[in-house]
Write a protein that holds these residues in place. Structure first.
Motif: not given
Length: 168
Positions: A5-15, A17-24
């Motif tokens: 994941i390109p920056q700055p999106y990676r930092d958002v995804a890490i911050r 991550r629970e929501m990203v996993k829920f979305g996946l």
């Protein structure tokens, strides 16, 4: 794992991550829900699209519980497993009504069904109301309710200890 994941999106995804996993998990179970809904609606439950939708959501909910518990919310908890499962199923039951309401409104309030509209329009309205609007409204409800009631405590479960770390 998130290095692609390109920056700055990676930092958002890490911050978040629970929501990203829920979305996946949501995306995966959306595919399960959609496939079952379309299969049932186009075959044995053709005259009963709401029944087809309820069945597809129930199957997707079972998959959702397993994936969310073991991946999305794996560090959250605070309840005994059987209480957690009952709350998950109760909230998911309410979620079935939330998911199904737009399809019900489309079909029976707005009368977007044959003979009032063409077959194509009926199918399109069923898809948009059941698989897009219903899923989005249901996902927002479930995200809030799962975090609030089912998995209420951060760090409520022990994180798995990697093998060979010497941790007790």
């Amino acid at each position: 794992m998130l290095s692609w994941i390109p920056q700055p999106y990676r930092d958002v995804a890490i911050r978040h991550r629970e929501m990203v996993k829920f979305g996946l998990v949501g995306g995966t179970t959306w595919v399960i829900d959609t496939a079952i809904f379309l299969l049932l609606k186009s075959t044995i439950l053709e005259p009963k699209p709401v029944t087809a939708k309820v069945i597809s959501v129930v199957v997707a909910t079972i998959a959702s519980y397993m994936l969310n518990r073991e991946w999305s919310f794996r560090t959250r908890g605070g309840r005994e497993r059987h209480h957690e499962a009952v709350l998950y199923l109760l909230i998911s039951g309410i979620g079935v009504a939330v998911y199904s309401a737009p399809l019900f409104i489309s079909r029976y309030v707005l009368d977007l069904r044959v003979p009032a509209v063409t077959l194509f329009t009926e199918h399109l309205a069923d898809f948009v109301s059941g698989q897009i609007i219903g899923v989005l409204v249901g996902m927002v409800f479930r995200w809030w309710a799962f975090r609030r009631f089912v998995f209420p405590h951060e760090d409520g479960r022990q994180k798995p200890v990697p093998a060979g770390t010497g941790a007790p």
